[in-house]
Design a protein around this motif. Structure first.
Motif: not given
Length: 239
Positions: A155-170
């Motif tokens: 929420f403070d935008k100090t952690e990137n949640i982009d890693y949750l997306i498996d772009y290779k699989s998608k």
């Protein structure tokens, strides 16, 4: 009834969470796996499956409200994508591991022997049940406080949640849906000493509109491939 040792253990979790339960049995139930319940033929203590159901709804309303208030310029589709990431089992399990929630959970012997304390679904379910316990004991604001403390770095935008997306699989799913060749990943460059390598890798797909080949970098080949796949995804505006 909850014995004194269990109560003492849960009091430590209360202190960590910053919430004092009026009915600590709710907290204990939230952290009781069904395997423990059935293995011990319990009658006065229930497991957490029903609380998980309620906690899922509590989580969704809190996250939805947060996103609605925080991102007034994002459309419904963008908000839905953010919501999906923030309520994902993978993120919930990560947050449960961050606070070592499994230390406070009760498992049956077989479930415990089989590594149940580190099974992501068990952890994410328990975290949802924990939110339900907070809600049942003290209302939505109590659940909101616990969730916001757990998600503070996001929420403070100090952690990137982009890693949750498996772009290779998608990206692979995307090419399969189009009926074209699967993505091809090629190492373009390796730099740095052995203990601190930096990889540059290209991801290439060939749709009917023409080849798309973009690069990504990372400390490992896996990360570089994910980043390259993300670049292709972004260019295609698929996410």
């Amino acid at each position: 009834m909850i014995n004194s040792d269990r109560t003492k253990q849960l009091k430590k979790l209360e202190t960590f969470l910053g919430i004092k339960f009026k009915n600590i049995a709710l907290l204990s139930q939230a952290l009781t796996h069904s395997s423990y319940y059935y293995e011990n033929n319990l009658e006065d203590i229930c497991h957490n499956e029903r609380m998980e159901f309620l906690g899922d709804a509590v989580l969704k309303i809190l996250i939805t409200n947060y996103l609605y208030d925080t991102y007034p310029d994002k459309n419904e589709g963008e908000l839905s994508k953010l919501q999906a990431m923030l309520i994902s089992d993978s993120l919930l399990a990560k947050k449960a591991r961050d606070i070592e929630l499994s230390k406070y959970m009760l498992f049956g012997l077989n479930e415990h022997k089989n590594g149940g304390a580190d099974v992501s679904s068990n952890l994410s379910d328990a975290l949802e049940a924990l939110l339900a316990a907070c809600y049942l004991d003290q209302g939505l604001n109590a659940a909101k406080k616990v969730l916001h403390d757990l998600y503070r770095s996001i929420f403070d935008k100090t952690e990137n949640i982009d890693y949750l997306i498996d772009y290779k699989s998608k990206l692979q799913e995307y090419t399969q849906n189009l009926g074209i060749e699967l993505p091809e990943y090629t190492v373009i460059d390796e730099s740095g000493p052995g203990h601190d390598k930096l990889y540059t890798i290209s991801a290439t797909i060939i749709p009917d509109t023409g080849a798309i080949s973009l690069i990504g970098t990372g400390k490992s080949k896996k990360i570089a491939e994910q980043n390259a796949a993300r670049e292709v995804f972004n260019q295609l505006e698929l996410f």
